[in-house]
Design an enzyme around this catalytic site. Structure first.
Site, PDB file in Angstrom:
ATOM      1  N   HIS A  42      46.988  39.169  41.068  1.00 48.57           N
ATOM      2  CA  HIS A  42      47.067  40.582  41.431  1.00 48.57           C
ATOM      3  C   HIS A  42      48.292  40.817  42.317  1.00 48.57           C
ATOM      4  O   HIS A  42      48.848  39.876  42.870  1.00 48.57           O
ATOM      5  CB  HIS A  42      45.796  41.017  42.173  1.00 48.57           C
ATOM      6  CG  HIS A  42      45.589  40.251  43.444  1.00 48.57           C
ATOM      7  ND1 HIS A  42      44.889  39.067  43.483  1.00 48.57           N
ATOM      8  CD2 HIS A  42      46.014  40.478  44.713  1.00 48.57           C
ATOM      9  CE1 HIS A  42      44.882  38.603  44.721  1.00 48.57           C
ATOM     10  NE2 HIS A  42      45.567  39.437  45.491  1.00 48.57           N
ATOM     11  N   HIS A 126      54.850  40.946  45.247  1.00 44.90           N
ATOM     12  CA  HIS A 126      54.837  39.617  44.631  1.00 44.90           C
ATOM     13  C   HIS A 126      53.424  39.303  44.157  1.00 44.90           C
ATOM     14  O   HIS A 126      52.462  39.930  44.591  1.00 44.90           O
ATOM     15  CB  HIS A 126      55.294  38.551  45.637  1.00 44.90           C
ATOM     16  CG  HIS A 126      54.334  38.382  46.767  1.00 44.90           C
ATOM     17  ND1 HIS A 126      54.276  39.259  47.834  1.00 44.90           N
ATOM     18  CD2 HIS A 126      53.363  37.460  46.982  1.00 44.90           C
ATOM     19  CE1 HIS A 126      53.322  38.875  48.658  1.00 44.90           C
ATOM     20  NE2 HIS A 126      52.742  37.790  48.163  1.00 44.90           N
TER      21      HIS A 126
END
EC number: 3.1.4.58
Length: 192
Positions: A42, A126
Site C-alpha cells: 500500500h 513510496h
C-alpha cells in the site's frame, strides 16, 4: 484499533511489482531482510496509530470529505530506493502532487476528528518492500535498489482512499508481519 489511510494499488499493478520483487529476492543477502507480503502492499497517506472506538466514525466521516474533495488521478510504481540501510521501497510517478494533496487531507482529517498526530513532515510517497531485520541492524540495500531501478509499472487511476486496520502479530510469532484489512473505502471526487 491501529489505523492508517492508504492508496491500494490494483492487482494488475501488484502483479508486475511481484515479478520485480521476486528477482530482487534471489539476490545474495535477501534473507537478511523481512519482505513485506503482497497483501500488505500500500501507499500510506497518514498513519493514525491506536484509535479508540469512539473516534473511528468521526475519522471515517472526515476521510470521506477529504476523498470527495480530491479528483481521481493517475499513478504508477517505478524504480527502487531505500531509507538508509533499514527499508527498501519502490517509488511513485504520475500525479504525485495529487497524491501529496490527498495525504495532506488525510492527515488534516485526523486532526479535525480530534486525533493527536505527530509533527507534520513532508510526504514521501513510496511502497515499502522490505525492512532490515532488527531495529539496530542496517543492511547494504544498494544491490536491491539497483535491481529495481529499471522497474516501471503500468499506470492506474486512483479512485478511492482506504482506511486500513493493521493487526500486529502476537508475541512469540517469529517472522510474522502485520496483517492488514481494509476497514472502509471512500470514493474520490464525488463532490464537495
Amino acid at each position: 484499533m491501529r489505523l492508517f489511510a492508504a492508496v491500494l494499488p490494483p492487482p494488475d499493478v501488484t502483479d508486475e511489482l511481484a515479478a520485480a520483487v521476486a528477482r530482487a529476492r534471489r539476490l545474495p543477502g535477501a534473507d537478511g531482510l523481512r519482505w513485506t507480503g503482497r497483501p500488505g502492499w500500500h501507499l500510506t497517506l497518514a498513519f493514525y496509530g491506536e484509535v479508540g472506538e469512539e473516534a473511528v466514525a468521526p475519522l471515517a466521516e472526515r476521510l470521506a470529505r477529504a476523498a470527495r474533495r480530491t479528483d481521481p488521478f493517475e499513478l504508477a510504481l517505478r524504480g527502487g530506493g531505500a531509507f538508509g540501510g533499514r527499508a527498501l521501497w519502490t517509488g511513485v510517478t504520475g500525479d504525485v502532487p495529487a497524491l501529496r494533496l490527498l495525504a495532506g487531507r488525510a492527515e488534516a482529517a485526523a486532526r479535525r476528528a480530534g486525533l493527536p498526530m505527530e509533527e507534520h513532515r513532508r510526504y514521501r510517497p513510496h511502497l515499502t518492500l522490505a525492512r532490515a531485520r532488527g531495529r539496530d541492524r542496517a543492511v547494504d540495500l544498494a544491490p536491491f535498489t539497483a535491481a529495481l531501478d529499471a522497474f516501471a509499472g503500468r499506470s492506474w487511476t486512483v479512485r478511492e482512499l482506504s482506511l486500513v486496520r493493521s493487526n500486529l502479530p502476537g508475541p512469540g510469532v517469529p517472522g510474522e508481519g502485520p496483517r492488514y484489512e481494509t476497514f472502509a473505502e471512500r470514493a474520490l471526487g464525488t463532490g464537495g
